[in-house]
Design a protein around this motif. Structure first.
Motif, PDB file in Angstrom:
ATOM      1  N   TRP A   1      -0.180 116.141 122.031  1.00 19.16           N
ATOM      2  CA  TRP A   1       0.202 116.223 120.628  1.00 19.16           C
ATOM      3  C   TRP A   1       0.962 114.992 120.149  1.00 19.16           C
ATOM      4  CZ3 TRP A   1      -2.892 118.752 118.106  1.00 19.16           C
ATOM      5  CH2 TRP A   1      -3.359 120.001 118.497  1.00 19.16           C
TER       6      TRP A   1
ATOM      7  N   GLU B   1      -4.148 125.661 115.550  1.00 17.87           N
ATOM      8  CA  GLU B   1      -3.430 124.392 115.663  1.00 17.87           C
ATOM      9  C   GLU B   1      -2.010 124.570 115.143  1.00 17.87           C
ATOM     10  OE1 GLU B   1      -3.775 119.652 114.506  1.00 17.87           O
ATOM     11  OE2 GLU B   1      -5.253 121.052 113.730  1.00 17.87           O
ATOM     12  N   ALA B   2      -0.988 124.135 115.900  1.00 11.61           N
ATOM     13  CA  ALA B   2      -1.123 123.407 117.139  1.00 11.61           C
ATOM     14  C   ALA B   2      -1.109 124.339 118.355  1.00 11.61           C
ATOM     15  CB  ALA B   2       0.017 122.403 117.257  1.00 11.61           C
ATOM     16  N   GLU B   3      -0.299 125.386 118.327  1.00  7.23           N
ATOM     17  CA  GLU B   3      -0.131 126.237 119.499  1.00  7.23           C
ATOM     18  C   GLU B   3      -0.288 127.713 119.151  1.00  7.23           C
ATOM     19  OE1 GLU B   3       3.675 124.870 120.900  1.00  7.23           O
ATOM     20  OE2 GLU B   3       2.775 123.224 122.039  1.00  7.23           O
TER      21      GLU B   3
ATOM     22  N   PRO C   1      -4.229 120.212 124.010  1.00 10.75           N
ATOM     23  CA  PRO C   1      -5.461 119.587 123.503  1.00 10.75           C
ATOM     24  C   PRO C   1      -6.312 118.874 124.546  1.00 10.75           C
ATOM     25  CG  PRO C   1      -3.520 118.333 122.826  1.00 10.75           C
ATOM     26  CD  PRO C   1      -3.018 119.602 123.438  1.00 10.75           C
TER      27      PRO C   1
ATOM     28  N   LEU D   1      -1.163 112.869 117.807  1.00  9.88           N
ATOM     29  CA  LEU D   1      -1.669 113.590 116.636  1.00  9.88           C
ATOM     30  C   LEU D   1      -2.209 112.645 115.558  1.00  9.88           C
ATOM     31  CD1 LEU D   1      -2.042 116.258 115.088  1.00  9.88           C
ATOM     32  CD2 LEU D   1       0.350 116.074 114.358  1.00  9.88           C
TER      33      LEU D   1
ATOM     34  N   ASN E   1     -11.610 123.601 112.525  1.00  7.55           N
ATOM     35  CA  ASN E   1     -12.253 124.266 113.662  1.00  7.55           C
ATOM     36  C   ASN E   1     -13.735 123.904 113.750  1.00  7.55           C
ATOM     37  OD1 ASN E   1      -9.793 126.025 113.818  1.00  7.55           O
ATOM     38  ND2 ASN E   1     -10.669 126.808 111.912  1.00  7.55           N
TER      39      ASN E   1
ATOM     40  N   MET F   1      -8.276 123.800 107.987  1.00  7.25           N
ATOM     41  CA  MET F   1      -8.329 123.578 109.428  1.00  7.25           C
ATOM     42  C   MET F   1      -9.747 123.292 109.856  1.00  7.25           C
ATOM     43  SD  MET F   1      -6.780 123.325 112.246  1.00  7.25           S
ATOM     44  CE  MET F   1      -7.670 122.892 113.742  1.00  7.25           C
TER      45      MET F   1
ATOM     46  N   TYR G   1      -7.110 124.644 120.385  1.00  2.00           N
ATOM     47  CA  TYR G   1      -6.616 124.611 119.013  1.00  2.00           C
ATOM     48  C   TYR G   1      -7.759 124.607 118.001  1.00  2.00           C
ATOM     49  CZ  TYR G   1      -7.434 119.562 118.041  1.00  2.00           C
ATOM     50  OH  TYR G   1      -7.991 118.327 117.795  1.00  2.00           O
ATOM     51  N   LEU G   2      -8.992 124.320 118.456  1.00  4.96           N
ATOM     52  CA  LEU G   2     -10.141 124.312 117.553  1.00  4.96           C
ATOM     53  C   LEU G   2     -10.914 125.623 117.563  1.00  4.96           C
ATOM     54  CD1 LEU G   2     -11.488 120.679 118.149  1.00  4.96           C
ATOM     55  CD2 LEU G   2     -10.310 121.557 116.122  1.00  4.96           C
TER      56      LEU G   2
ATOM     57  N   TYR H   1       3.732 117.562 111.699  1.00  6.84           N
ATOM     58  CA  TYR H   1       2.617 117.441 110.758  1.00  6.84           C
ATOM     59  C   TYR H   1       3.206 116.900 109.462  1.00  6.84           C
ATOM     60  CZ  TYR H   1      -0.500 119.739 113.977  1.00  6.84           C
ATOM     61  OH  TYR H   1      -1.285 120.019 115.081  1.00  6.84           O
TER      62      TYR H   1
ATOM     63  N   THR I   1     -10.939 114.098 120.675  1.00  3.87           N
ATOM     64  CA  THR I   1      -9.681 114.741 120.307  1.00  3.87           C
ATOM     65  C   THR I   1      -8.500 114.042 120.974  1.00  3.87           C
ATOM     66  OG1 THR I   1      -8.657 116.906 119.993  1.00  3.87           O
ATOM     67  CG2 THR I   1      -9.645 116.475 122.153  1.00  3.87           C
TER      68      THR I   1
END
Length: 883
Positions: free
Chosen positions: A320, A128-130, A142, A323, A272, A270, A192-193, A383, A316
């Motif tokens: 973005w 995350e993010a890219e 996403p 977010l 995930n 994170m 991203y996960l 973020y 999700t």
């Protein structure tokens, strides 16, 4: 490192992909220098998309080895490749097909800590993010959800343990000297996960039985020898899982839930799917090495990442720009969890302090942006406190407006309707509009308008008619890109306190008087009034109770009225806010006088309030500690607003602290000795007692003008909380003394081999107030403990100094700005994300007095002139200069 291209992405330009992904199978042949990645993607053209539309996958500094269609090499004339994109033409019009992409990457050379990298002897991902585009060419966005199967192959002497998302399929010997492990995640997820961790780690294990009677294996992986320090994290995880079932009806959905703690990580953690990766500072704790604040942070962040399983993973973001839909909502959920686990008022006070210290300045400066931005150049730069903390506040206001029951119904509807989807703010709000039968269009402006609204409040008491009128007026200042604002829906919780301390029970009449829950005024116009009838005596208005709306409140209240609220309000947050408002008012006046070289005002009234609170045993110790913690220098600067001279603020604050210390000397001496004895416990009650003893130690030491008491506490401390409190008193109030020097040396020697504790050593010294701290920071940068490659270490020293030391950093000679500029420029070459976040310390530079402003501007210009800036840093510095 991606250099700045100047490309801007806009919410209005969103369009779905031309191709739909069904499944992705990944194979990794791990090697520190040459990891082979094979990606097999099953996909088809989206209905209605032109036959001539090519497939365009994202990449970032990738080298392509080969690409196939349904197992056959693609004609070179049918594809183009750059390090940033793979474009394939002449793909099937309707049939499902498989694209196989082979890349080679170098984890040990990946200093950005994005994608697949190697930290120590551990392979780790952060996507995350890219970051996924740094692993293989793919749709790295996403809204592309797919089912993942992952096979990891490694030499046995390189990675004994190999983890990925989902459920374990099996593993074993792959060939001579190598082995493999396979994982399958049945829940479609965005790239991203994705997560992969491999290496040699220790583990603690437990189980959890869900509300639908499924047994889930729980595992937390840490470096060998640190397993015992993960016990509290495991306890917090189990409590989080049970709380989410009881509060939101959400059960976990895989056979296993794993957490891995690593030391090199750009973020806190994170989420995930099924395999959370954590910065180890938010997993590892024991009494000797972790403070009460560390335990509370571990509890909150473990909960936050687990709660993402539903608010972020199962549902999700479409893009973005949404977010806040996962982050703000999940922060709201982790705040509610912590409030239930600990003292709700004290937790809320901490949230308000954080919001005002970080998000309000963001709203007031050049980096201001809506909770849902309309555009960005680098998503990593969003973020922010606005997305996270203000995003949480917006969800809290939604709950206030629709009421607790309709809010739960709306959440249930959201989970039911959108499970397995990538959605928008509009989708989210529609669920609550339906559940509550309310029009939320005006409320939705909180997501699209930047800046902190200001609300002015005036009152009128008509004794003859026994009526009390409250008039509210909102104003919204222009922010970058938004010169004009629409009127917001602002819910303001309130109470009317009568002379005897009781509360008036009658409801008001007039615009805004209707409420979803008792005791809320709804400001929906530019200006409106409400009137209360049959009010027996002149009341004192307590408004924005619980900080029900994140606004700046302008209200003339006498010291007597504030004291009345502080003594009698049933809302603990309002009581604290009254004390804090009184202290802020006094400190702002003192700072202005100090700047002009005039005598400071007497602090008798404030001293009386604070010593009364300190000695009131009917109040929670944690609340008393919060009340005794005066507004920080940055809080005072924010209230002054412009032409800030940090040295005068510091001088005024220290003078007032000394006044309070002398006024309550005997009381503080007593309280300083009342930390709980016996074995350490991180529970909220014990932590509150230590917090009160710690602030009392500071006041008592100042009153005595001697480091002796703090030195004795430091020497006798049997836990890190008390030891760190005493060390901070010595380093901040008695710098250069033998006691401070000896304590710092002893602390360093004792914890030299514990990086997380050495981070505290760095931070305490970096935040010691005063211009001279800059020299100490430079000296510490040459310490054997300082590792520029480790984000925690850089944040502990450079970040603490620039963001947490207003006088040391904002020096009139500009030396603090130049230090940060040099570090940002150097760090940007290897870790742009870290560099950009350090740079946000300069977001309020225009509020400084002219000499410091010019020095700050020159430092920013110097950064902008550096060769090959990343998009991350270029974006921040250009917006900071333009604001």
């Amino acid at each position: 490192m991606r250099t700045d291209t100047g490309q801007v992405f806009h919410l209005k330009d969103y369009a779905p992909t031309d191709f739909v992904v069904d499944r992705i199978d990944l194979t990794f042949e791990l090697d520190p220098a040459e990891t082979k990645v094979i990606s097999r993607v099953l996909m088809k053209r989206r209905a209605g998309v032109s036959r001539s539309a090519p497939l365009v996958f994202d990449g970032d500094e990738l080298t392509l080895d080969s690409v196939q269609l349904d197992g056959n090499d693609i004609d070179p004339a049918d594809f183009d490749v750059t390090p940033e994109n793979l474009t394939i033409r002449n793909l099937p019009a309707e049939a499902t097909f498989e694209i196989t992409v082979n890349t080679t990457i170098a984890p040990e050379a990946n200093t950005s800590l994005m994608g697949l990298y190697r930290t120590g002897n551990i392979y780790c991902t952060q996507c995350e993010a890219e970051g996924f585009r740094r692993i293989t060419y793919f749709y790295d966005r996403p809204d592309v959800l797919a089912v993942y199967t992952v096979t990891i192959i490694s030499r046995k002497d390189d990675a004994r343990l190999m983890l990925s998302n989902g459920n374990y399929l099996g593993g074993g010997n792959y060939d001579e000297g190598r082995h493999f492990a396979a994982w399958f995640d049945p829940h479609p997820k965005p790239s991203y996960l994705f997560a992969l961790v491999a290496g040699d780690l220790g583990v603690i294990e437990d189980t959890f039985t869900t509300m639908d009677e499924r047994e889930v294996a729980l595992r937390i992986y840490v470096e060998h020898g640190k397993e015992k320090r993960a016990a509290y994290a495991m306890d917090a995880l189990k409590r989080s899982m049970r709380w989410d079932e009881e509060t939101f009806g959400r059960a976990y959905d895989l056979d296993i839930f794993m957490i891995v703690a690593v030391s090199d990580f750009n973020m806190g953690a994170m989420e995930n799917k099924g395999l959370n990766v954590f910065n180890d500072k938010y997993v590892l704790a024991d009494p000797e090495t972790a403070t009460d604040a560390d335990y509370a942070n571990i509890e909150a962040i473990i909960a936050h990442e687990y709660f993402h399983n539903w608010t972020g993973n199962r549902i999700t973001c479409r893009d973005w720009f949404q977010l806040c839909l996962k982050e703000g909502l999940t922060v709201f959920r982790d705040h509610a969890f912590s409030a239930d686990q600990r003292s709700a008022p004290v937790k809320r006070i901490a949230e308000i302090r954080l919001l005002k210290a970080h998000q309000f300045p963001e709203d007031a400066g050049p980096l201001a942006h809506p909770v849902r931005p309309e555009s960005y150049r680098e998503i990593n730069n969003f973020y922010t406190a606005t997305v996270y903390e203000k995003g949480s506040e917006v969800v809290g206001m939604l709950r206030t407006i629709v009421g607790a029951d309709a809010f739960r119904q709306g959440m249930d509807l959201y989970f039911e309707r959108h499970d397995g989807q990538a959605v928008t703010i509009e989708d989210f709000l529609a669920c609550f509009a339906e559940a509550s039968s309310r029009d939320l269009m005006q409320f939705s402006l909180w997501y699209s308008q930047a800046g902190t609204p200001s609300v002015s409040v005036s009152t009128s008491w008509d004794e003859a008619k026994s009526t009390f009128t409250v008039t509210l007026e909102q104003s919204l200042q222009p922010t970058p890109g938004q010169p004009r604002k629409e009127v917001m829906h602002i819910p303001l919780a309130y109470g009317l306190l009568l002379e005897d301390g009781s509360e008036h029970k009658g409801s008001p009449s007039g615009a805004g008087a209707s409420s979803a829950a008792a005791g809320v005024l709804h400001l929906t116009r530019r200006k409106q009034s409400v009137t209360f009838a049959d009010v027996a005596s002149r009341p004192v208005l307590s408004i924005n109770r619980g900080f029900s709306a994140p606004v700046n409140l302008a209200m003339e209240q006498s010291s007597a009225d504030l004291a009345h609220i502080a003594r009698h309000d049933a809302d603990g947050v309002a009581r604290w806010q009254a004390i804090n408002d009184h202290a802020t008012r006094h400190l702002v006046a003192a700072a202005r006088l100090a700047r002009d070289g005039r005598p400071l005002p007497a602090s008798d009234e404030l001293c009386a309030i604070l010593t009364a609170v300190a000695g009131d045993e009917s109040l929670e110790p944690a609340f008393r500690a919060q009340a005794l913690t005066l507004p920080a220098e940055s809080d005072i600067a924010r209230e002054i607003g412009s032409n800030i001279e940090p040295d005068s603020i510091r001088a005024a604050r220290e003078a007032v602290i000394a006044d309070v210390a002398r006024a309550g000397r005997e009381l503080f001496s007593t309280l300083a000795n009342q930390a709980p004895g016996g074995p350490y416990s991180p529970d909220a009650g014990s932590a509150g007692l230590r917090a009160l003893a710690g602030i009392a130690l500071s006041y008592a030491s100042i009153a005595e003008a001697s480091p002796a008491r703090a030195a004795a506490v430091f020497a006798a401390a049997d836990n890190m909380t008390v030891m760190a409190q005493a060390l901070q008193v010595l380093a901040h109030h008695f710098p250069g003394t033998g006691a401070a020097t000896d304590a710092l040396a002893a602390f360093e020697a004792r914890f030299a081999d514990n990086p997380l504790v050495i981070d505290k050593w760095f931070a305490i010294q970096a935040m010691a107030p005063g211009a001279a701290t800059l020299d100490r920071v430079r000296e510490l940068m040459t310490s054997r403990h300082f590792d520029r490659m480790n984000p925690n270490r850089v944040r502990a020293l450079i970040g603490s100094f620039s963001a947490g030391n207003p006088t040391g950093f904002n020096r009139a000679d500009g030396a603090g700005f130049r230090l940060l500029a040099d570090e940002v420029t150097a760090i940007d070459k290897r870790n742009p994300q870290l560099a950009a976040r350090l740079l946000t310390a300069m977001r309020s530079w225009r509020s400084l007095e002219p000499v410091r402003q010019e020095e700050a501007r020159l430092a920013l210009v110097a950064i902008l002139g550096a060769a090959q800036l990343s998009t991350d840093v270029s974006d921040i510095v250009q917006r900071t200069l333009a604001g």
